[in-house]
Scaffold this motif. Structure first.
Motif, short mmCIF file in Angstrom:
data_model
loop_
_atom_site.label_atom_id
_atom_site.label_comp_id
_atom_site.label_asym_id
_atom_site.label_seq_id
_atom_site.Cartn_x
_atom_site.Cartn_y
_atom_site.Cartn_z
N ASN A 8 37.75 33.78 44.39
CA ASN A 8 36.37 33.33 44.59
C ASN A 8 35.56 34.31 45.41
OD1 ASN A 8 36.60 31.00 43.07
ND2 ASN A 8 37.26 29.76 44.79
N LEU A 9 36.15 34.87 46.46
CA LEU A 9 35.44 35.86 47.26
C LEU A 9 35.11 37.11 46.43
CD1 LEU A 9 37.26 35.58 50.69
CD2 LEU A 9 34.86 35.08 50.24
N LEU A 10 36.06 37.53 45.61
CA LEU A 10 35.80 38.69 44.75
C LEU A 10 34.68 38.38 43.75
CD1 LEU A 10 39.44 39.94 44.07
CD2 LEU A 10 37.66 41.14 45.37
N LYS A 11 34.69 37.19 43.18
CA LYS A 11 33.64 36.81 42.22
C LYS A 11 32.27 36.75 42.89
CE LYS A 11 36.44 34.12 39.03
NZ LYS A 11 36.74 32.76 38.53
N VAL A 12 32.22 36.17 44.07
CA VAL A 12 30.95 36.07 44.78
C VAL A 12 30.41 37.45 45.14
CG1 VAL A 12 29.89 35.31 46.96
CG2 VAL A 12 31.32 33.74 45.65
N GLU A 57 32.09 39.50 38.93
CA GLU A 57 33.19 39.28 38.01
C GLU A 57 34.44 39.98 38.52
OE1 GLU A 57 32.99 41.20 34.18
OE2 GLU A 57 31.63 42.71 34.97
N ILE A 58 35.56 39.58 37.97
CA ILE A 58 36.83 40.23 38.33
C ILE A 58 37.30 41.02 37.11
CG2 ILE A 58 39.21 39.89 39.07
CD1 ILE A 58 38.34 37.31 40.42
N ASP A 59 37.08 42.32 37.16
CA ASP A 59 37.53 43.17 36.07
C ASP A 59 38.98 43.59 36.33
OD1 ASP A 59 37.41 45.09 38.05
OD2 ASP A 59 35.71 46.15 37.19
N ASN A 60 39.50 44.47 35.50
CA ASN A 60 40.90 44.88 35.63
C ASN A 60 41.21 45.54 36.96
OD1 ASN A 60 41.50 43.87 33.12
ND2 ASN A 60 41.23 45.82 32.07
N LEU A 105 39.71 45.05 39.91
CA LEU A 105 39.75 44.03 40.96
C LEU A 105 40.96 43.11 40.78
CD1 LEU A 105 35.97 43.13 41.35
CD2 LEU A 105 37.39 44.50 42.88
N GLN A 106 41.30 42.81 39.55
CA GLN A 106 42.48 41.98 39.29
C GLN A 106 43.73 42.65 39.86
OE1 GLN A 106 42.35 38.91 37.70
NE2 GLN A 106 44.48 38.69 38.26
N ALA A 107 43.78 43.97 39.80
CA ALA A 107 44.96 44.71 40.26
C ALA A 107 45.14 44.65 41.78
CB ALA A 107 44.87 46.17 39.81
N ILE A 108 44.08 44.35 42.53
CA ILE A 108 44.22 44.33 43.98
C ILE A 108 44.52 42.93 44.53
CG2 ILE A 108 42.71 46.33 44.23
CD1 ILE A 108 40.60 44.38 45.41
N ILE A 109 44.51 41.92 43.68
CA ILE A 109 44.74 40.56 44.17
C ILE A 109 46.14 40.41 44.75
CG2 ILE A 109 44.94 38.12 43.48
CD1 ILE A 109 42.56 38.62 41.59
N GLU A 110 47.16 40.83 44.05
CA GLU A 110 48.53 40.69 44.56
C GLU A 110 48.73 41.42 45.90
OE1 GLU A 110 50.98 38.67 43.70
OE2 GLU A 110 49.67 37.86 42.15
N PRO A 111 48.30 42.69 46.00
CA PRO A 111 48.45 43.35 47.31
C PRO A 111 47.67 42.64 48.43
CG PRO A 111 48.00 44.97 45.61
CD PRO A 111 47.85 43.62 44.98
N LEU A 112 46.50 42.11 48.11
CA LEU A 112 45.74 41.38 49.12
C LEU A 112 46.48 40.13 49.58
CD1 LEU A 112 42.13 41.62 47.71
CD2 LEU A 112 42.83 42.27 50.01
N PHE A 148 43.10 39.33 55.18
CA PHE A 148 42.40 39.66 53.94
C PHE A 148 40.94 39.20 53.92
CE2 PHE A 148 44.64 35.80 52.04
CZ PHE A 148 43.51 35.03 51.81
N THR A 149 40.59 38.15 54.64
CA THR A 149 39.22 37.65 54.59
C THR A 149 38.20 38.67 55.08
OG1 THR A 149 40.01 35.38 54.78
CG2 THR A 149 37.69 35.77 55.28
N PRO A 150 38.38 39.27 56.26
CA PRO A 150 37.39 40.27 56.69
C PRO A 150 37.31 41.46 55.74
CG PRO A 150 38.91 39.76 58.49
CD PRO A 150 39.40 39.04 57.29
N LEU A 151 38.44 41.86 55.20
CA LEU A 151 38.43 42.99 54.26
C LEU A 151 37.58 42.67 53.03
CD1 LEU A 151 42.18 44.06 54.40
CD2 LEU A 151 40.24 45.14 55.55
N LEU A 152 37.77 41.46 52.51
CA LEU A 152 37.01 41.06 51.32
C LEU A 152 35.52 40.92 51.61
CD1 LEU A 152 39.47 38.47 49.78
CD2 LEU A 152 38.82 40.67 48.82
N LEU A 153 35.18 40.58 52.82
CA LEU A 153 33.77 40.40 53.17
C LEU A 153 33.10 41.71 53.59
CD1 LEU A 153 33.98 37.05 55.15
CD2 LEU A 153 33.16 37.40 52.81
N GLN A 154 33.86 42.67 54.07
CA GLN A 154 33.25 43.86 54.65
C GLN A 154 33.38 45.12 53.81
OE1 GLN A 154 35.12 44.06 58.50
NE2 GLN A 154 34.16 42.18 59.20
#
Length: 74
Positions: free
Chosen positions: A29-33, A37-40, A42-49, A57-63
């Protein structure tokens, strides 16, 4: 054979799976906002996150920018 310990173990595992699913939804949801969209890439970084704690992970996704996230986790 005692069923109570097995039941407790299964209950604990189910709770952990639920937590992991909620964390995945938060990341998605944070990536979508942030990026619409979540392309390939961004999809690839979900598991490492998800290997990080929510506090990490929250501050990284926001900043971080899209490029910074991809560079850091791919």
């Amino acid at each position: 054979m005692r069923l109570a310990p097995l039941y407790q173990q299964e209950q604990k595992q189910a709770k952990q799976r639920g937590i992991q699913q909620r964390e995945r939804l938060v990341v998605q949801n944070l990536l979508k906002v942030r990026f619409s969209e979540i392309d390939n890439q961004l999809q690839a970084i979900i598991e490492p996150l998800l290997r990080l704690t929510p506090e990490e992970f929250t501050p990284l996704l926001l900043q971080l920018s899209r490029e910074e996230l991809i560079h850091r986790f791919c």
